[in-house]
Design a protein around this motif. Structure first.
Motif, short mmCIF file in Angstrom:
data_model
loop_
_atom_site.label_atom_id
_atom_site.label_comp_id
_atom_site.label_asym_id
_atom_site.label_seq_id
_atom_site.Cartn_x
_atom_site.Cartn_y
_atom_site.Cartn_z
N GLN A 1 0.82 -1.20 0.00
CA GLN A 1 0.00 0.00 0.00
C GLN A 1 0.86 1.26 0.00
O GLN A 1 0.52 2.25 -0.66
CB GLN A 1 -0.93 -0.01 1.22
N GLN B 1 2.10 1.78 -3.45
CA GLN B 1 1.02 2.24 -4.30
C GLN B 1 0.74 3.72 -4.08
O GLN B 1 0.53 4.48 -5.04
CB GLN B 1 -0.25 1.41 -4.01
N TRP B 2 0.75 4.15 -2.82
CA TRP B 2 0.55 5.56 -2.53
C TRP B 2 1.68 6.41 -3.13
O TRP B 2 1.44 7.51 -3.64
CB TRP B 2 0.47 5.79 -1.02
#
Length: 286
Positions: A15, A18-19
């Motif tokens: 995550q 991805q950010w």
């Protein structure tokens, strides 16, 4: 317990990456879009609000009718747009007529010098268009094509990018399909048109967008070969308007700039899926 924590840590790391990707893409999008947004903001401002302190995106008063009306009436902008459409379409048609058989020959025909020719195509990809301006100008001048549509079109009817992209697509088509078509009595041109071209339509669409945007926005070559407003393309016509008519009326200039940029933006938004599919199709080698 330890084994149960590993997936959570991996998920958190995924995550985070991805950010970071989204943040980087968003920052890049803002950098790319910001100049056009600012041009649109200037195109609706009255002259007294263009050069003000601070960064104000929205003006206190609107001058849309004044700026866009002046852009459309004080210069033949619609004529420039028609010239740009004709020149870009003629260049694209000429490029497709050349690159389709060339790409097919490099991908599926066995002849002496094929690898050397493909190497020249790859070398051509590395040569910037500006480096060719002087020799192309000398050729066009010797042919008597200065200030003509032919002078704007003919030098760009060979595209190394298009030949490379379509060659990569054709190379991924199984040879068995081509051999079966030959056994059925089809000639090479028929194979190209009836079998290979339908498979390559996404790549052709992607290249068409590349070509249109490249030559629609071209300022250098028209400024070299065009001598009159009658043959001016949109960017060159707006530049002449700036130097001869508009003076310091930047609101009208930005309105003209927005008008000539909108067709390409609309075309890309409408065909962006085919554009992405075409680039992906031509990206992998067989």
């Amino acid at each position: 317990m330890t084994m149960g924590l590993v997936p959570n840590g991996a998920e958190a790391g995924g995550q985070s990456r991805q950010w970071l990707r989204h943040a980087a893409l968003s920052a890049g999008a803002i950098i790319i879009v910001a100049p056009f947004v600012w041009a649109m903001a200037i195109s609706i401002r009255p002259p007294e609000e263009i050069f003000t302190r601070g960064l104000q995106l929205l003006p206190h008063s609107l001058a849309i009718a004044r700026n866009y009306g002046k852009a459309l009436t004080q210069m033949p902008l619609l004529h420039f747009l028609a010239n740009g459409l004709f020149v870009c379409a003629a260049i694209l048609i000429g490029q497709l007529v050349v690159l389709l058989p060339c790409s097919y020959a490099l991908a599926k025909l066995d002849f002496a010098g094929r690898k050397a020719l493909f190497a020249l195509v790859v070398v051509g990809l590395m040569v910037p268009a500006t480096a060719l301006s002087l020799p192309l100008f000398l050729l066009v001048s010797a042919a008597g094509l200065i200030d003509s549509y032919a002078g704007l079109v003919l030098p760009w009817t060979i595209s190394c990018l298009g030949i490379f992209l379509l060659r990569q697509v054709f190379a991924k088509v199984p040879d068995e399909i081509v051999e079966a078509a030959r056994l059925d009595g089809l000639g090479e041109i028929e194979i190209l048109i009836r079998i290979m071209l339908p498979m390559a339509l996404p790549a052709v669409g992607a290249f068409s967008i590349f070509s249109f945007v490249r030559h629609w926005n071209d300022l250098l070559w028209p400024s070299v070969v065009v001598r009159s407003l009658d043959k001016a393309t949109p960017p060159y016509g707006v530049m002449l308007f700036q130097s001869e008519e508009a003076g310091s009326d930047y609101g009208a200039l930005m309105a003209g700039t927005v008008i000539i940029a909108l067709p390409m933006i609309i075309a890309f938004v409408a065909a962006h899926k085919r554009f992405i599919d075409g680039v992906s199709l031509g990206g992998a080698r067989r």
